[in-house]
Design a protein around this motif. Sequence first.
Motif, short mmCIF file in Angstrom:
data_model
loop_
_atom_site.label_atom_id
_atom_site.label_comp_id
_atom_site.label_asym_id
_atom_site.label_seq_id
_atom_site.Cartn_x
_atom_site.Cartn_y
_atom_site.Cartn_z
N SER A 1 10.18 3.12 -2.34
CA SER A 1 11.35 3.38 -1.49
C SER A 1 11.91 2.08 -0.92
O SER A 1 13.11 1.98 -0.65
N VAL A 2 11.05 1.09 -0.71
CA VAL A 2 11.48 -0.25 -0.30
C VAL A 2 11.12 -1.20 -1.44
O VAL A 2 9.94 -1.42 -1.72
N LEU A 3 12.11 -1.73 -2.09
CA LEU A 3 11.85 -2.64 -3.21
C LEU A 3 11.38 -4.00 -2.69
O LEU A 3 11.92 -4.52 -1.70
N PRO A 4 10.39 -4.60 -3.34
CA PRO A 4 9.86 -5.87 -2.87
C PRO A 4 10.86 -7.01 -3.03
O PRO A 4 11.63 -7.05 -3.99
N VAL A 5 10.83 -7.92 -2.07
CA VAL A 5 11.68 -9.11 -2.09
C VAL A 5 10.77 -10.32 -2.02
O VAL A 5 9.97 -10.45 -1.08
N TRP A 6 10.85 -11.22 -3.00
CA TRP A 6 10.04 -12.44 -2.98
C TRP A 6 10.70 -13.48 -2.07
O TRP A 6 10.28 -13.66 -0.94
N MET B 1 0.83 -1.21 0.00
CA MET B 1 0.00 0.00 0.00
C MET B 1 0.87 1.26 0.00
O MET B 1 0.57 2.25 -0.68
N THR B 2 1.95 1.22 0.76
CA THR B 2 2.88 2.36 0.79
C THR B 2 3.48 2.59 -0.59
O THR B 2 3.62 3.74 -1.05
N ALA B 3 3.83 1.50 -1.28
CA ALA B 3 4.37 1.61 -2.63
C ALA B 3 3.35 2.22 -3.58
O ALA B 3 3.69 3.07 -4.42
N LEU C 1 15.08 -11.37 8.09
CA LEU C 1 14.53 -11.42 6.74
C LEU C 1 14.75 -10.08 6.05
O LEU C 1 14.77 -9.03 6.70
N PRO C 2 14.94 -10.07 4.72
CA PRO C 2 15.19 -8.81 4.01
C PRO C 2 14.07 -7.80 4.24
O PRO C 2 12.90 -8.16 4.41
N ALA C 3 14.41 -6.52 4.24
CA ALA C 3 13.46 -5.45 4.53
C ALA C 3 12.26 -5.48 3.59
O ALA C 3 11.14 -5.14 3.99
#
Length: 458
Positions: free
Chosen positions: A190-195, A176-178, A299-301
Amino acid sequence: MAPQDSLVFKVRRCEAELVRPARPTPREHKRLSDVDDQEGLRFQIPAIQFYPGDGSGRDPARAIREGLARALVFYYPLAGRLRELPGSRKLVVDCNEEGVLFVEADADVTLDQFGDALQPPFPCLEELIFDVPGSSAVLDAPVLLIQVTRLKCGGFIFTVRLNHAMSDAAGLVQFMTAVGEMAKGADAPSVLPVWQRELLDARDPPRITCTHREYEQVEDTKRTLIPLDDMEHRSFFFGAAQMSALRSRVPPHQRASSTFEVLTACLWRCRTIAIQPDPEEEVRVLCIGNARTKFNPPLPAGYYGNAFAFPVAVTRADKLCQNPLGYALELVKKAKADVTEEYMRSLADLMVLRGRPHFTVVRSFLVSDTTKAGFGNVDFGWGKPVYGGPAKGGVGAIPGVASFYIPFRNREGENGIVVPVCLPAPAMRIFVQELDALLKDPPPSTTTNKSTFVISSL
């Protein structure tokens, strides 16, 4: 301001449309983790955000639709469809760009008319997040449904329904922020998604190394599952005075316990007294715990999968109800402490070995703390919401089992936590009496902590 139980309004909806990524994205299949695809997460969960107008005349539906299409370029699995691999019940995402369901709507009501109704249960919720026919299935259906409802005052309501197998609350807020960032013109989140869902897959070979009583298969021999009929929904506010009153009920060495721990112990005990189970039968509380920081390394951000567990406290009903509040509190504290990296590894292994079971719902109460999830910080270009968070209590189609802890500012401007509770009407009366006694009648040494609590009902 209209009281919540009398507020009725009409919503005019455009036909639902599918919003696809703004640019071509990879066509592939992506596996969910072994924590994601457990039976207890295979349902749709709704959230709701209320925003005041800013006088600009901008159309929030258009801005959010455009931001959504651009955000889906990065979060393209959310535009796909969940499939189940034959023979294993393993869930995978078919990343096919079919899109997210989007509904544009208008309501003949102002934000001010909601008054104190800006907490669950929300009036006309079924109109604010319309269940588009065919959209609520877990498999082969849109993963997300979003509705933007413009209000007469220039404000708007953003509602979203998420297939829980795809993400937890933290992951949903990240997405939602994205969408908000892209709606405001950013080139990328600002925070790239990580699968990287393999981070929470079972080991090879899988091995259960911890005790997971939250997945015990308990038979409802005394018919104690809460009935669907005659349900009453209320929300309760806990501010500084209320929490001080509850802390006065526990021994001095326990008063430094967290707000979550004290509140959970209180609600579990009051609720158990209210539903009146057989004294000799076991009751349990499941405390959802975010495990992102429990891993080494964490876990990654940008990880937006489900990264939590259901640690459980179990005791006999008579022990819970007859002992002081400190007894329940100690059980809750021990349950929370169970969540470690090893616990999460063991949980993933259990899912594979035991067929991805549902957590136990018989004589269970589930609590989820969303106060740190960040719903209240999501900005689509109109600033922060005046309310942001879960749209209702409950888990899937199971009423009365779950409550959320939601950050809330009451009409006096006091910050606290609002907790929606759903119980049969007779049980709700007992619950209110028990809670009222704890809050209004502290021990003589703490009479200055007398306080009242806010109740809203629909």
